[in-house]
Design an enzyme around this catalytic site. Structure first.
Site, PDB file in Angstrom:
ATOM      1  CG  HIS A 192      -1.978  -0.863   1.107  1.00  0.00           C
ATOM      2  ND1 HIS A 192      -3.145  -0.946   0.396  1.00  0.00           N
ATOM      3  CD2 HIS A 192      -2.356  -2.071   1.886  1.00  0.00           C
ATOM      4  CE1 HIS A 192      -3.946  -1.649   0.341  1.00  0.00           C
ATOM      5  NE2 HIS A 192      -3.486  -2.590   1.561  1.00  0.00           N
TER       6      HIS A 192
ATOM      7  CB  CYS B 227      -2.154   4.166  -3.876  1.00  0.00           C
ATOM      8  SG  CYS B 227      -3.524   2.989  -4.685  1.00  0.00           S
TER       9      CYS B 227
END
Length: 392
Positions: free
Chosen positions: A214, A264
């Site tokens: 992430h 991301c």
């Protein structure tokens, strides 16, 4: 220094660093004009100042000292009684020259090869391409974070193991020694990266770091974004990259350091814009698609970061490939893996034997940009000095 001499030094680097008696060389290096007194002082201060660190820095700096640097260095070794190393370099130098003569083509045959990017590596302009001849070519570390602790509020990254398997196989085929570390906290990530940076890469030509996790936006001065450890703590991309700069990892000086970040860059979702000529592919996002987004993270207070960043040298020989534009979501299919890695693996399989890294990543960016209802745009920060062709 010409390419053959440079390759020779790199081939013999481990032996030279291990055996070179640098303290006996200073006067001879000065006397033959290879280095100035200021340069000698810089070499003596390298790393911890140990004989090994000084030897490593000396061999690195020698590559910048002109076309006669190698024969002059061999003479310095002879002057100081280091005849075994002098003989090693002299003998190897003769062998390299004979090999070059054996494969040398007439000028009228070489010229078409230089114009064709798909030709064998010996037909490319050596001054404009990195040396990638070592086998293994270098280390490739893949950090694959899938499972996050409950307090992090970060979801399990289902499908990331598919990405990891693909990249592990791909970089092995590209002649890298691949290591995989899974589910690391932020501290464990930094320790693994620092351990890699502190190795002796002298006999290798390249280093690759892949991070699957992430990610989020983060304040930065050089490289945007941060990736999460499984404890929910972010690690700034620029901190990761700077572990491998000339100060942190001198044995990779002048060699390409490649970073591939599947995470991301923020929480924005891009629906794109209408283009009449665009051929929309994979028009449905699909129920199996997830993002690797997490909230924006400010760096805490006034830390020691300004001083640390101010002391860093200008980045060189660094290439950071991001799966998405800073601030935007990066999409991952739970069954097929992330859009970015799936495309990267496919493009490398098809084109790595004939095209350089920048063209490969342009192909990846174009292919990923055409996917889905929500859009994704990979990009890179490129501080390479030369073209990079993988060993295939």
């Amino acid at each position: 220094m010409d390419d053959a001499d440079r390759q020779l030094l790199r081939r013999c680097r481990l032996r030279l660093v291990s055996e070179l008696q640098v303290a006996e060389l200073w006067d001879s290096l000065l006397g033959r004009g290879l280095f100035t007194p200021d340069m000698i002082e810089d070499i003596q201060r390298a790393g911890s100042g140990s004989r090994r660190d000084q030897a490593r820095q000396l061999i690195t700096d020698l590559e910048t000292r002109g076309s006669q640097a190698l024969p002059l260095f061999i003479s310095c070794l002879q002057d100081t009684g280091q005849d075994v190393l002098a003989s090693l370099l002299s003998t190897s130098c003769g062998a390299v020259q004979r090999d070059l003569e054996a494969i040398r083509l007439p000028d009228y045959e070489l010229e078409p090869l230089r114009l064709n990017p798909g030709t064998p590596k010996w037909g490319r302009n050596a001054d404009l391409a990195y040396v990638m001849d070592a086998d293994p070519c270098g280390y490739c570390l893949i950090i694959n974070n899938v499972n996050f602790c409950l307090k992090s509020n970060l979801s399990t990254r289902t499908g990331s193991n598919i990405d990891c398997d693909k990249l592990q196989k791909r970089f092995r085929l590209l002649h890298f020694t691949v290591e995989v570390k899974c589910d690391l906290s932020a501290k464990e990530m930094l320790l693994a990266l620092m351990e890699l940076a502190q190795r002796d890469h002298g006999a290798l030509d390249c280093c690759v770091v892949v991070i699957l996790s992430h990610g989020c936006q983060a304040t930065h001065r050089q490289f945007p974004g941060a990736v999460y450890g499984t404890d929910g703590c972010p690690v700034a991309i620029e901190r990761i990259v700077n572990l491998f700069n000339g100060t942190g990892c001198p044995s990779l000086g002048g060699k390409p350091k490649l970073f591939f970040i599947q995470a991301c860059g923020g929480e924005q979702k891009d629906r794109g814009f209408a283009v009449a000529s665009a051929s929309l592919k994979d028009s449905a996002s699909g129920s199996n698609t997830e993002s690797d987004a997490a909230p924006f993270q400010e760096s805490p207070g006034d830390s020691d970061q300004p001083d640390a960043v101010a002391s860093l040298p200008t980045p060189s020989d660094i290439f950071v490939s991001y799966s998405t534009f800073p601030g935007f979501v990066s999409w991952r299919d739970t069954k097929n893996g992330s859009w970015y890695v799936e495309t990267l693996d496919h493009i490398f399989k098809q084109w790595a034997a004939s095209e350089d890294l920048q063209i490969l990543l342009l192909r990846v960016a174009n292919a990923v940009s055409e996917k889905g209802i929500y859009k994704q745009m990979p990009g890179c920060f490129n501080f390479l000095r030369k073209r990079l062709f993988f060993k295939t």
